[in-house]
Enzyme design. Sequence first.
Site, PDB file in Angstrom:
ATOM      1  N   SER A   1      46.633  57.587  46.663  1.00 43.18           N
ATOM      2  CA  SER A   1      46.645  56.144  46.618  1.00 43.18           C
ATOM      3  C   SER A   1      45.171  56.065  46.514  1.00 43.18           C
ATOM      4  O   SER A   1      44.323  56.399  47.266  1.00 43.18           O
ATOM      5  CB  SER A   1      47.134  55.638  47.809  1.00 43.18           C
ATOM      6  OG  SER A   1      47.036  54.299  47.806  1.00 43.18           O
TER       7      SER A   1
ATOM      8  N   LYS B   1      48.239  56.476  42.164  1.00 40.87           N
ATOM      9  CA  LYS B   1      48.829  55.190  42.698  1.00 40.87           C
ATOM     10  C   LYS B   1      47.226  54.271  42.704  1.00 40.87           C
ATOM     11  O   LYS B   1      46.412  54.664  43.369  1.00 40.87           O
ATOM     12  CB  LYS B   1      49.473  54.907  43.837  1.00 40.87           C
ATOM     13  CG  LYS B   1      49.515  53.745  44.695  1.00 40.87           C
ATOM     14  CD  LYS B   1      50.677  53.694  45.637  1.00 40.87           C
ATOM     15  CE  LYS B   1      50.340  53.098  46.827  1.00 40.87           C
ATOM     16  NZ  LYS B   1      51.387  52.978  47.919  1.00 40.87           N
TER      17      LYS B   1
ATOM     18  N   LYS C   1      45.683  50.412  43.805  1.00 38.51           N
ATOM     19  CA  LYS C   1      45.913  49.161  44.290  1.00 38.51           C
ATOM     20  C   LYS C   1      45.483  48.067  43.106  1.00 38.51           C
ATOM     21  O   LYS C   1      44.359  48.216  42.714  1.00 38.51           O
ATOM     22  CB  LYS C   1      45.070  49.172  45.640  1.00 38.51           C
ATOM     23  CG  LYS C   1      45.578  50.024  46.648  1.00 38.51           C
ATOM     24  CD  LYS C   1      46.701  49.593  47.096  1.00 38.51           C
ATOM     25  CE  LYS C   1      47.189  50.603  48.480  1.00 38.51           C
ATOM     26  NZ  LYS C   1      48.653  50.128  49.075  1.00 38.51           N
TER      27      LYS C   1
ATOM     28  N   ASP D   1      50.133  49.346  43.118  1.00 44.06           N
ATOM     29  CA  ASP D   1      50.727  48.865  44.306  1.00 44.06           C
ATOM     30  C   ASP D   1      49.950  47.380  44.264  1.00 44.06           C
ATOM     31  O   ASP D   1      48.796  47.140  44.559  1.00 44.06           O
ATOM     32  CB  ASP D   1      50.514  49.728  45.235  1.00 44.06           C
ATOM     33  CG  ASP D   1      51.258  49.253  46.848  1.00 44.06           C
ATOM     34  OD1 ASP D   1      51.773  47.857  46.692  1.00 44.06           O
ATOM     35  OD2 ASP D   1      50.878  49.811  47.639  1.00 44.06           O
TER      36      ASP D   1
ATOM     37  N   GLU E   1      54.503  48.281  42.456  1.00 38.07           N
ATOM     38  CA  GLU E   1      55.101  48.349  43.960  1.00 38.07           C
ATOM     39  C   GLU E   1      54.561  46.757  44.734  1.00 38.07           C
ATOM     40  O   GLU E   1      53.643  46.444  44.527  1.00 38.07           O
ATOM     41  CB  GLU E   1      54.457  49.365  44.755  1.00 38.07           C
ATOM     42  CG  GLU E   1      54.797  49.422  46.222  1.00 38.07           C
ATOM     43  CD  GLU E   1      54.109  50.639  47.102  1.00 38.07           C
ATOM     44  OE1 GLU E   1      53.398  51.326  46.353  1.00 38.07           O
ATOM     45  OE2 GLU E   1      54.209  50.579  48.003  1.00 38.07           O
TER      46      GLU E   1
ATOM     47  N   ASP F   1      58.267  47.866  49.228  1.00 40.73           N
ATOM     48  CA  ASP F   1      57.714  48.393  50.375  1.00 40.73           C
ATOM     49  C   ASP F   1      57.988  47.484  51.538  1.00 40.73           C
ATOM     50  O   ASP F   1      58.756  47.699  52.227  1.00 40.73           O
ATOM     51  CB  ASP F   1      56.012  48.729  50.097  1.00 40.73           C
ATOM     52  CG  ASP F   1      55.273  49.083  51.172  1.00 40.73           C
ATOM     53  OD1 ASP F   1      55.836  49.198  52.406  1.00 40.73           O
ATOM     54  OD2 ASP F   1      54.114  49.718  51.003  1.00 40.73           O
TER      55      ASP F   1
ATOM     56  N   LYS G   1      58.820  54.041  54.597  1.00 37.02           N
ATOM     57  CA  LYS G   1      57.419  54.587  55.369  1.00 37.02           C
ATOM     58  C   LYS G   1      58.376  54.426  56.421  1.00 37.02           C
ATOM     59  O   LYS G   1      59.048  53.670  57.098  1.00 37.02           O
ATOM     60  CB  LYS G   1      56.587  53.284  55.367  1.00 37.02           C
ATOM     61  CG  LYS G   1      55.768  53.469  54.266  1.00 37.02           C
ATOM     62  CD  LYS G   1      54.565  52.282  54.351  1.00 37.02           C
ATOM     63  CE  LYS G   1      53.680  52.211  52.986  1.00 37.02           C
ATOM     64  NZ  LYS G   1      52.963  51.292  52.871  1.00 37.02           N
TER      65      LYS G   1
ATOM     66  N   GLY H   1      52.231  56.044  52.671  1.00 33.17           N
ATOM     67  CA  GLY H   1      51.123  56.480  53.647  1.00 33.17           C
ATOM     68  C   GLY H   1      50.685  54.961  54.209  1.00 33.17           C
ATOM     69  O   GLY H   1      50.696  54.110  53.606  1.00 33.17           O
TER      70      GLY H   1
HETATM   71 MG   LIG Z   1      52.595  49.623  49.234  1.00 26.20          MG
END
Ligand SMILES: [Mg+2]
Length: 369
Positions: A135, A161, A163, A188, A213, A238, A262, A290
């Site tokens: 990530s 991934k 952000k 995400d 996400e 999520d 998670k 995570g």
């Molecule tokens: Mg997330």
Amino acid sequence: LRVERLVVHELAMPLLAPFETSFGRSEVRRFLLVEAQADGLSGWAECCAMDAPLYNEETVGTAWHVIRDYLAPLLLGRPFEHPSEVSGWFRAIRRHHMARSALESACWDLYAQAVGQPLYRLLGGSKDRIEVGVSVGIQPTLADLCRTVEGFLAQGYRKVKVKIKPGWDVQVIGELRRVFGDIPLMADANSAYTLADLPTLQALDAYGLMMIEQPLAHDDIIDHAQLQRALRTPLCLDESIHHAEDARRALELGACRIINIKVPRVGGLQAAKAVHDVCRERGAPVWCGGMLESGVGRAHNIAITTLPGFTLPGDTSASSRYWAEDIIEPPVVMDPDGTIAVPQAPGRGYEVVPARVARYRVRCEALRA
Ligand SMILES: [Mg+2]
């Protein structure tokens, strides 16, 4: 087995590099470790609540309070035959899933050691290796992002991934596709968008992302269903999924096609198994996200990822992704093929190093029945 003594440790560990999401920027990770002791054994787990209530409502401070004043009294001295019983003891407490998860997960580790089994097998997992993704936080510039991603791809990570947030989205994904081609890529948003951003989110459809996400509100599944109908790219939830019933409702409503599990967000390992089972029955893939965990949380994430429905690479990267020196031995290591070998020792499979816990510890309290 009954937990005789519960030690709560608060740590502040400097991150190797600052991590930025649409919530803000972290340089030091403050978190709790819980150590559940019985019969000369210690079960360890991590409470990954953040400093501030920005991911969910919990913080390090609320978790400390809820564990000490409400959860520990329900746990200490009470015998259990199997750790799957423990989450039920906390049922009267509303939410505070990360605090609950820490105590429940520590009991699984404790029990796995007592019966001499690796934690993953006790959970019903069967893989001996798990696939790993990475990530990547929001970077100062596109050039910085490309340099960072290039480094992670060279290490072998099987999913990238990134952000995203308004203003750091379509152009960013377009650039990554231009530079790196058809890599396994996802975005995400941590709830940074609304349905008014539909054109932006639809523009992402052109890039063949594995998923987007949590683009919309952290407590929404209705608007996500509307958005999913307007997109080709699968949505992954999520923040909106707190338990197995949320997962069932979201999948039945068409609010997502994938769920990021998670363990702490859903309240522990038993609850994570339940979310996994709901998704598996409905053919929805899951993966393990995570929360900037230390090695203790990472060990639990590796164990849950061995369940058969975890068919997409998770965010459980190597210890070296976040830490100069992790608090476990051996550290979590990713092999050049982008996998982590699942430890076969009883319990969590990684030793907690007391001297390192002590080095980063800022507060500690031992609780007894
Ligand atoms: Mg997330």
